[in-house]
Design an enzyme around this catalytic site. Structure first.
Site: not given
Length: 488
Positions: A247, A308, A237, A190
């Protein structure tokens, strides 16, 4: 990172060191580029209304992430902005529980084609979805997507297509009442669809825009781990937020092992202790990807690309440390403090900085571990692997100050090196006293000379061997010739 005057004054008296960090950031930190400057228009596209709309949506979806994207070199900033927004639109459709499956599933599967379909937009998201306006104003993104280089278009469309199909499979399973993430491999799959593919796409875009070497685009496993580490941190979190809207992303194998019949039971006060063991299992699963992330970051050469990629990873392990053994995540979302986020942004400049940050947070996690934790041993091993990686690549007894390496004299390894040097010097003195010529110690820093003498010996032996074979062949030919004459 904006805070009100009241919050800053409160911070000054309650957390003065954090106030100092924020003040240093405000005074000294300067963005690497200004995308709105006329000199940047050719690569940022700021002079076009459609691209300004896209930059505006980026600021709304994630202000901290937007700041990092805007500092990427050249046209990579614009490409990553559009890639992020494309996947944000896809994620918004998947997360919206008000969209019926008969609408959601075909939309997710065809989403890759919607990136270039002029005039398409979607206003079917619920009013509470914070990013619904992005899908309403989708034509702005389509216009900019069609302006991109073909190579970048192919990468983004391919990732959106794969991700959309994966999300559609899980949405259909959830509608049938099936928990799509029963086991850890299910959870990995997933997270691959929703985040690992993002890592793969980013690596391919770094190469497509010429900012990184081709080998970076080939690191599919490491790229996948980069995405999984971030996604699993966010899922950890966001427990309470996800459960409250129905969910469920935590793998059932972890919470069932502690005797829970449903994921929602973790938030009940009487289940708090066992719920923390479940949190511990989620932390363990996320830490599996930590050393892969460090390996990937060590391959990057472009400084803007490194920042980044590295800053979110350090944010992730800081968030994992905050969630570990923290009862608050069962009741609300927790986030690292603004000063910590600023400190990470200002002090994440190279792989060594990242390694030391990972090591720092790993040690904080270890300090709060309990022997009663069923994952105690496995967590110790996972944290030990981070320590081992850091020590292997950046030995702690070697300090670098001002670009000059020095050794920590209090470290046992330094004393071992000094002992070896003393023994070598002692052998030299004994050789001189005995009238022997001491063997010279080769300077480790001196370049090794080519072994010409050894090569000459090999060549001589080869020539002798060839000579012997030549003589043997000559005698053999003469013997056969004489034999044939006698027969005649």
């Amino acid at each position: 990172m904006s805070m009100s005057s009241k919050e800053l004054i409160k911070l000054l008296f309650t957390h003065p060191l954090e106030f100092r960090t924020l003040l240093q950031y405000k005074i000294w930190y300067e963005p690497k580029r200004d995308i709105s400057a006329p000199s940047e228009h050719a690569t940022s596209g700021w002079h076009r209304e459609s691209m300004r709309t896209c930059w505006g949506f980026l600021d709304k979806t994630s202000r901290s992430f937007a700041a990092v994207i805007k500092e990427l070199d050249g046209d990579l900033a614009r490409v990553i902005c559009l890639f992020y927004l494309a996947l944000r639109g896809l994620d918004t459709i998947e997360d919206d529980m008000t969209i019926p499956l008969e609408t959601k599933e075909p939309l997710l599967r065809a989403f890759g084609a919607k990136l270039s379909e002029e005039g398409w937009s979607f206003d079917g998201c619920g009013p509470d979805e914070k990013d619904r306006e992005l899908l309403v104003q989708w034509p702005a993104l389509v216009e900019e997507f069609n302006r991109m280089d073909k190579g970048c278009q192919e990468v983004i469309a391919d990732i959106a297509h794969k991700m959309g199909n994966g999300m559609a499979d899980y949405a259909a399973a959830a509608a049938r009442g099936q928990n799509g993430v029963d086991t850890i491999p299910d959870f990995d799959l997933y997270c691959h669809f929703v985040a690992g593919l993002v890592g793969e796409g980013l690596s391919r875009l770094f190469v497509a825009t010429g900012k990184e070497r081709s080998l970076v685009g080939e690191q599919l496993e490491l790229s996948n781990s980069m995405g999984l580490f971030l996604q699993k941190t966010n899922i950890l979190r966001d427990y309470r937020e996800d459960v409250d809207v129905g969910r469920e992303f935590w793998p059932a194998a972890i919470w069932r092992a502690q005797g829970f019949a449903s994921l929602a039971q973790l938030k009940e006060p009487e289940n708090e202790e066992k719920a923390l063991w479940v949190v511990s299992g989620m932390v363990l699963d996320a830490l599996r990807h930590a050393t892969d992330c460090l390996d990937y970051l060590s391959l990057l050469k472009n400084q803007s690309v490194f920042a980044f990629c590295a800053i979110p990873q350090v944010h992730a392990i800081a968030t994992i440390e905050l969630c570990f053994m923290n009862r608050e995540i069962l009741h609300r979302n927790v986030k690292i403090r603004k000063a910590s986020a600023v400190d990470i942004m200002m002090n994440t400049r190279n792989p060594r900085d990242v390694a030391y940050k990972f090591q720092e947070y790993a040690r904080k996690i270890h300090s709060r571990m309990s022997p009663a934790d069923p994952y105690y041993v496995k967590l110790s091993i996972a944290l030990g692997k981070i320590e081992q990686w850091c020590e292997h690549h950046y030995p702690s007894f070697i300090q670098i100050t001002g670009g000059t390496p020095s050794m920590d004299t209090s470290d046992a390894r330094h004393r071992t090196m000094e002992y070896v040097k003393e023994k070598a010097a002692e052998r030299e003195r004994e050789a001189i006293l005995a009238g022997r010529t001491p063997q010279p110690r080769r300077d480790a820093a001196a370049p090794e000379q080519f072994p010409w003498l050894l090569l000459a010996g090999f060549m001589a032996a080869f020539l002798v061997l060839m000579g012997i074979l030549g003589v043997a062949v000559w005698f053999g030919v003469q013997w056969i010739d004489n034999l044939q004459r006698k027969n005649l």
